[in-house]
Structures are given as C-alpha cells and as structure tokens.
Design an enzyme around this catalytic site. Structure first.
Site, short mmCIF file in Angstrom:
data_model
loop_
_atom_site.label_atom_id
_atom_site.label_comp_id
_atom_site.label_asym_id
_atom_site.label_seq_id
_atom_site.Cartn_x
_atom_site.Cartn_y
_atom_site.Cartn_z
N ASN A 9 -35.12 -17.84 14.96
CA ASN A 9 -34.74 -16.44 15.17
C ASN A 9 -34.78 -16.19 16.68
OD1 ASN A 9 -34.50 -13.69 15.29
ND2 ASN A 9 -36.45 -13.24 14.25
N TRP A 10 -33.60 -16.14 17.25
CA TRP A 10 -33.54 -16.01 18.72
C TRP A 10 -33.86 -14.59 19.20
CZ3 TRP A 10 -28.52 -18.96 20.68
CH2 TRP A 10 -28.69 -20.34 20.40
N LYS A 11 -33.88 -13.64 18.29
CA LYS A 11 -34.16 -12.23 18.65
C LYS A 11 -33.18 -11.78 19.75
CE LYS A 11 -38.78 -12.95 16.96
NZ LYS A 11 -40.21 -12.56 16.97
N HIS A 94 -37.04 -8.17 9.00
CA HIS A 94 -37.97 -8.70 10.01
C HIS A 94 -38.93 -7.58 10.45
CE1 HIS A 94 -39.57 -10.32 13.72
NE2 HIS A 94 -39.32 -11.50 13.17
N GLU A 96 -40.01 -6.69 13.23
CA GLU A 96 -39.59 -5.89 14.38
C GLU A 96 -38.57 -4.83 13.97
OE1 GLU A 96 -38.58 -9.27 16.78
OE2 GLU A 96 -40.71 -9.81 16.80
N GLU A 166 -44.19 -13.51 6.82
CA GLU A 166 -44.54 -13.46 8.24
C GLU A 166 -45.63 -12.41 8.47
OE1 GLU A 166 -41.08 -15.03 10.84
OE2 GLU A 166 -40.74 -12.91 10.46
N GLY A 172 -45.40 -13.78 17.42
CA GLY A 172 -45.32 -13.69 18.87
C GLY A 172 -46.69 -13.55 19.54
N SER A 212 -45.83 -17.65 15.04
CA SER A 212 -46.41 -18.60 16.00
C SER A 212 -46.41 -20.04 15.51
CB SER A 212 -47.82 -18.16 16.43
OG SER A 212 -47.78 -16.89 17.04
N GLY A 233 -39.72 -18.09 15.96
CA GLY A 233 -39.27 -17.19 17.03
C GLY A 233 -39.31 -17.89 18.37
N GLY A 234 -40.40 -17.68 19.11
CA GLY A 234 -40.51 -18.20 20.47
C GLY A 234 -40.16 -19.67 20.63
P1 PGA Z 1 -42.81 -16.32 16.62
O1 PGA Z 1 -41.79 -15.34 15.81
O2 PGA Z 1 -42.55 -17.72 16.14
O3 PGA Z 1 -42.46 -16.10 18.05
O4 PGA Z 1 -44.18 -15.85 16.27
C1 PGA Z 1 -41.55 -15.53 14.44
C2 PGA Z 1 -40.57 -14.48 13.97
O5 PGA Z 1 -40.59 -13.37 14.50
O6 PGA Z 1 -39.74 -14.75 13.08
#
Ligand code: PGA
Length: 249
Positions: A9-11, A94, A96, A166, A172, A212, A233-234
């Site tokens: 997930n590149w956000k 998600h 966010e 999640e 994050g 994470s 994510g990251g």
């Molecule tokens: P993260 O994000 O790996 O940076 O914790 C996961 C996500 O938001 O899907």
C-alpha cells in the site's frame, strides 16, 4: 490451499518519476509463482503502473473507490473508472480512510456492495485501536466491523474478498503485533466466518496481517497457521524490502 498474498500500500507516496524508479527496481526481481503480489499506488499512478507491469506478475490495486457511479461527486473515482484503466482490485476500509476521512462500517458496507456488484476484488481492512485492545475489546470490535460491513454478503461474494487485519496501533508505528497476537486474532476471524457461513468458506478466505511488517519480522508472522500474507505500508516503498517480504513465506 489458500492464496498467499503480499500487497504494497503505497499510500500518498510516489509521484510519476518515483513510481517509474520503484517499478523498475521491483521488476529486477523474479516473482515466485506461489505468491500473489499487488501494489496499490495513488490514483494518478494507476495507469502508469498498469502499463509498465503489463507482462509482469504484479497486479495493481486502487486505495479507495466511491460507492456510486457517474454522478456529481467532485473529486471521486468510480469502479468503472478503475476498471477502465485495468485495475480490478480495491483496498477498502483502511484505518487512515476511517480516521482521517470519516469512513464508517456503514459507509463501507455500501462501497463493498458496489465493488462486489461491479466485479472488483476487495482487500477489506479492519482492526482495533490501542485503547480497545487495552480494554480487551479487540475481539468484539473486530467482530462488529466484519458483521456490519461483510456478514450480510452472500457466500459467493467472498470469492472477491481478501481480509486484512490491521491493528491501528501497529500501522506505521514500528510496533508490530506479536506473531501470537496475530494468530489469535486471525483464528478468531476465521471462526467468525465459519459461524456466519461454513467451514469450507472460512478455510478459503485469505486473511492478511498489516502493521509494521518488515523483512525481519515477516517470516515469523507468515508462518502462523491462519496468516496468509501481508498488507505492507512503509516497507513497500523500498523494492528490496518489499521483495524480501514477498519471499518470506
Ligand atoms: P505499515 O502500514 O506497514 O507502514 O505499518 C501498513 C498499512 O497501512 O497497510
């Protein structure tokens, strides 16, 4: 055997030039056949990614879609627009989107129904906040999220659904849920599907963990019985880290 899946997930990262570089780097790697790999770039980078990955086994997903089609909703994107650029999977729910853009279990239910109707694959995200875990309400909360957004769906709609647990406190933050905590929740989720539907369906649904996940912890998490992969994510923003996670099964 359930599908093993790793999705990046590149956000809101990677403009055109950065996307080009990251895709070039990803494409240096051989993708194993027993893992389905996805990336989810921003809307503006979808076409670029689909075109570039045309003959390469990484699928492109969107990070969101609207629940209706072709109406006056300034700034929104419909499923037919996604399909028109070759994107057939969408991340919904998600944390966010929930915390920053007001998405709720009820509004997500409408999106899920529309995506199913339109033949989209869905990666449905859910998970508890830290306060809910501290109060030992995480199972209850997760059950409620699944109940309200997904458990009215007919059995055959689940072919289009991938679940992504999640826990919000692990996204994050660098703080991963322990493999034991992940397994415990994934087994609970599978049990809820079994109770709501049947064990055949429960054993078919892929349940990803997100929060994470890094090259140094992916192997242990993916080795858990009810974990079928990860939403990353990251670490999906660096090709070597992302591919190390893909290869962690
Ligand atoms: P993260 O994000 O790996 O940076 O914790 C996961 C996500 O938001 O899907």
């Amino acid at each position: 055997m359930r599908n093993q899946i790793v999705a990046g997930n590149w956000k809101m990262n990677n403009d055109t030039a950065e996307t080009e570089i990251l895709l070039d780097n990803l494409m240096q790697h051989q993708i194993r056949e027993d893992v389905s790999v996805y990336i989810a770039p921003a809307f503006t980078q979808l076409t670029q990614s689909v075109v570039k990955l045309k003959n390469y086994p990484i699928a492109v997903a969107a990070q969101n879609m609207n629940a209706v089609a072709s109406v006056a909703h300034t700034g929104e994107i419909s499923s037919s627009m996604l399909k028109g650029v070759g994107v057939n999977t969408v991340i919904l729910g998600h944390s966010e989107r929930r915390s920053l853009y007001g998405e709720t279990d009820d509004s997500l239910k409408v999106k899920v129904i529309k995506a199913i109707e339109d033949g989209m694959g869905i990666m449905f995200c859910f998970g508890e906040e830290l306060s809910e875990r501290k109060e030992n309400k995480h199972f209850e909360l997760v059950k409620m999220q699944l109940d309200s957004a997904l458990f009215d769906l007919p059995n055959n709609a689940w072919k289009q659904i991938i679940l992504a647990y999640e826990p919000v406190w692990a996204i994050g933050t660098g703080e991963t849920a322990s493999p034991g905590q992940v397994q415990e929740m994934h087994a609970f989720i599978r049990e809820q599907i079994k109770l709501q539907y049947d064990s055949e369906l429960a054993n078919q649904v892929s349940i990803l963990y997100g929060g994470s996940v890094k090259p140094n912890n992916a192997k242990e998490i993916f080795s858990m019985t009810d974990v079928d992969g990860g939403l990353i994510g990251g670490a999906s923003l660096k090709s070597d880290d992302f591919m190390a996670i893909v290869n962690a099964f």
